[in-house]
Design a protein around this motif. Sequence first.
Motif, PDB file in Angstrom:
ATOM      1  N   SER A 342       0.830  -1.201   0.000  1.00 23.28           N
ATOM      2  CA  SER A 342       0.000   0.000   0.000  1.00 23.28           C
ATOM      3  C   SER A 342       0.866   1.252   0.000  1.00 23.28           C
ATOM      4  O   SER A 342       0.585   2.221  -0.722  1.00 23.28           O
ATOM      5  CB  SER A 342      -0.929   0.000   1.216  1.00 23.28           C
ATOM      6  N   VAL A 343       1.921   1.242   0.778  1.00 28.42           N
ATOM      7  CA  VAL A 343       2.845   2.385   0.828  1.00 28.42           C
ATOM      8  C   VAL A 343       3.491   2.606  -0.535  1.00 28.42           C
ATOM      9  O   VAL A 343       3.569   3.741  -1.033  1.00 28.42           O
ATOM     10  CB  VAL A 343       3.914   2.165   1.916  1.00 28.42           C
ATOM     11  N   ILE A 344       3.954   1.527  -1.157  1.00 27.50           N
ATOM     12  CA  ILE A 344       4.580   1.627  -2.480  1.00 27.50           C
ATOM     13  C   ILE A 344       3.586   2.163  -3.503  1.00 27.50           C
ATOM     14  O   ILE A 344       3.911   3.034  -4.329  1.00 27.50           O
ATOM     15  CB  ILE A 344       5.123   0.256  -2.928  1.00 27.50           C
ATOM     16  N   ILE A 349       1.663   6.608  -7.053  1.00 29.42           N
ATOM     17  CA  ILE A 349       0.593   7.494  -7.524  1.00 29.42           C
ATOM     18  C   ILE A 349       0.966   8.955  -7.279  1.00 29.42           C
ATOM     19  O   ILE A 349       0.769   9.822  -8.138  1.00 29.42           O
ATOM     20  CB  ILE A 349      -0.737   7.152  -6.837  1.00 29.42           C
ATOM     21  N   SER A 350       1.522   9.227  -6.090  1.00 24.71           N
ATOM     22  CA  SER A 350       1.893  10.593  -5.743  1.00 24.71           C
ATOM     23  C   SER A 350       2.964  11.142  -6.682  1.00 24.71           C
ATOM     24  O   SER A 350       2.926  12.320  -7.056  1.00 24.71           O
ATOM     25  CB  SER A 350       2.396  10.632  -4.295  1.00 24.71           C
ATOM     26  N   GLU A 351       3.900  10.289  -7.075  1.00 21.46           N
ATOM     27  CA  GLU A 351       5.030  10.747  -7.890  1.00 21.46           C
ATOM     28  C   GLU A 351       4.725  10.750  -9.384  1.00 21.46           C
ATOM     29  O   GLU A 351       5.208  11.626 -10.118  1.00 21.46           O
ATOM     30  CB  GLU A 351       6.245   9.857  -7.615  1.00 21.46           C
ATOM     31  N   LYS A 352       3.933   9.771  -9.867  1.00 23.40           N
ATOM     32  CA  LYS A 352       3.759   9.618 -11.309  1.00 23.40           C
ATOM     33  C   LYS A 352       2.328   9.769 -11.791  1.00 23.40           C
ATOM     34  O   LYS A 352       2.071   9.761 -13.001  1.00 23.40           O
ATOM     35  CB  LYS A 352       4.313   8.266 -11.753  1.00 23.40           C
ATOM     36  N   GLY A 353       1.376   9.870 -10.849  1.00 26.39           N
ATOM     37  CA  GLY A 353      -0.006  10.091 -11.235  1.00 26.39           C
ATOM     38  C   GLY A 353      -0.780   8.794 -11.402  1.00 26.39           C
ATOM     39  O   GLY A 353      -0.211   7.722 -11.621  1.00 26.39           O
ATOM     40  N   ILE A 354      -2.102   8.915 -11.325  1.00 28.24           N
ATOM     41  CA  ILE A 354      -2.952   7.740 -11.365  1.00 28.24           C
ATOM     42  C   ILE A 354      -2.970   7.090 -12.746  1.00 28.24           C
ATOM     43  O   ILE A 354      -3.040   5.861 -12.856  1.00 28.24           O
ATOM     44  CB  ILE A 354      -4.395   8.079 -10.890  1.00 28.24           C
ATOM     45  N   LEU A 359      -1.712   1.922 -15.538  1.00 25.94           N
ATOM     46  CA  LEU A 359      -0.996   1.196 -16.587  1.00 25.94           C
ATOM     47  C   LEU A 359       0.093   0.310 -15.989  1.00 25.94           C
ATOM     48  O   LEU A 359       0.223  -0.874 -16.352  1.00 25.94           O
ATOM     49  CB  LEU A 359      -0.385   2.185 -17.582  1.00 25.94           C
ATOM     50  N   HIS A 360       0.862   0.862 -15.063  1.00 26.35           N
ATOM     51  CA  HIS A 360       2.012   0.142 -14.508  1.00 26.35           C
ATOM     52  C   HIS A 360       1.596  -1.093 -13.707  1.00 26.35           C
ATOM     53  O   HIS A 360       2.169  -2.171 -13.874  1.00 26.35           O
ATOM     54  CB  HIS A 360       2.827   1.089 -13.618  1.00 26.35           C
TER      55      HIS A 360
END
Length: 393
Positions: A342-344, A349-354, A359-360
């Motif tokens: 969950s932390v990862i 999401i915070s760094e690269k967006g939803i 996709l990832h």
Amino acid sequence: MKALHFGAGNIGKGFIGYLLNKTGYDVCFADINQQMVDRLNKNESYIVELLDDSHTVEVISPVTALNVITQEARVIDAIVEADLITTSVGVNNLSRIANIVSKGLLKRVKENKKRLDIMANENAIHATSTLKQEIQRHVTSSEMKEISFFIGFPNSAIDRLALSRSGGEGEIALVEPMYEWIINKSEMINLDLPLINNASYVDDLEPYIERKLYIVNMGHAATAYIGFLTGHTTIQSALTNPGIERFVRNTLNEASQYIIRKFNIENEDMSSFIEKTMKRFKNENISDDIFRVGRSPIRKIGYEERLTKPTRELFDSGLSIEYLTMAVAAAFLFDNPHDEESVILQKYISEKGIDQAILHFTQIKNKELRDKIKEKYDVFKNSRSETCAQLIK
């Protein structure tokens, strides 16, 4: 009859060891927890409590235990002498027991040529095949060929909620009354042993494995993630909300179309199975923690996993995925600071967006489907918990 079972956890004691004992096996548990090993050897028994209205208590005896690390030689000898070997260590830990199992099997094929089946009873698809692959890493091809002549590796599918609580003599295994243990009979090599009490033997395991993963496990996870968004702490409390109950039923009904079409199952049979599944989820004798059920969200949104696969398969078939996309979106909002995945997930999401996160982590190639998930994510993210409860009605 002697059974050696790797893993003296909740499933090991409350499910596999329980049924093996009922079948007449003397069960020896192999585990790394020395306190557990000492307790089982001291008492020669353990307690199982059924989470039914009567809270029925049973004493399982006789049992013994060995420490996999400090008593390796004795565990190897137990492999040589066993009539059946089973595991419930967690699929990620099969690689950790493969070395000692391979040593035991190499000794066994020299000293005891009686045919033997090994079953890995894990919450994963084809777990026994995974164990077999791990064993192959520790032996030569000729040794594996000799092992395979005497040793069968039947896959199985298991389904039973198993928890625990502290008691006067240590942990008491808490288990729901309903369960399934389905064994692929066509992969067995020793058919002379008595059938395991209340286990089912089939020639094709795939429909049962997929039904469990994409109906039971999917529905459980969907309840946890929606329950988290709406401020609930347990599965049972979440399902007291009529809107959440309808949401879970609708999600199960959507996913059931994947199972019905793939395996040509009757609608009535799936409806009955869904009713049984909902009854299990709503069992008021169980307090099933939302964080426990929702743990490891990255795994659960994987391409072949419980939430994503039925969603993309049904989308490709042009069928309804309204509720399934909500469930996937809710998983991306599961925020538990004590859960590594969950932390990862939240950091990504915070760094690269939803958009990039969907996709990832899901590996869904179709942008239209990803956009549907993102749309639900945005609605949930911008809503308060009471509004979320209204949105899923």
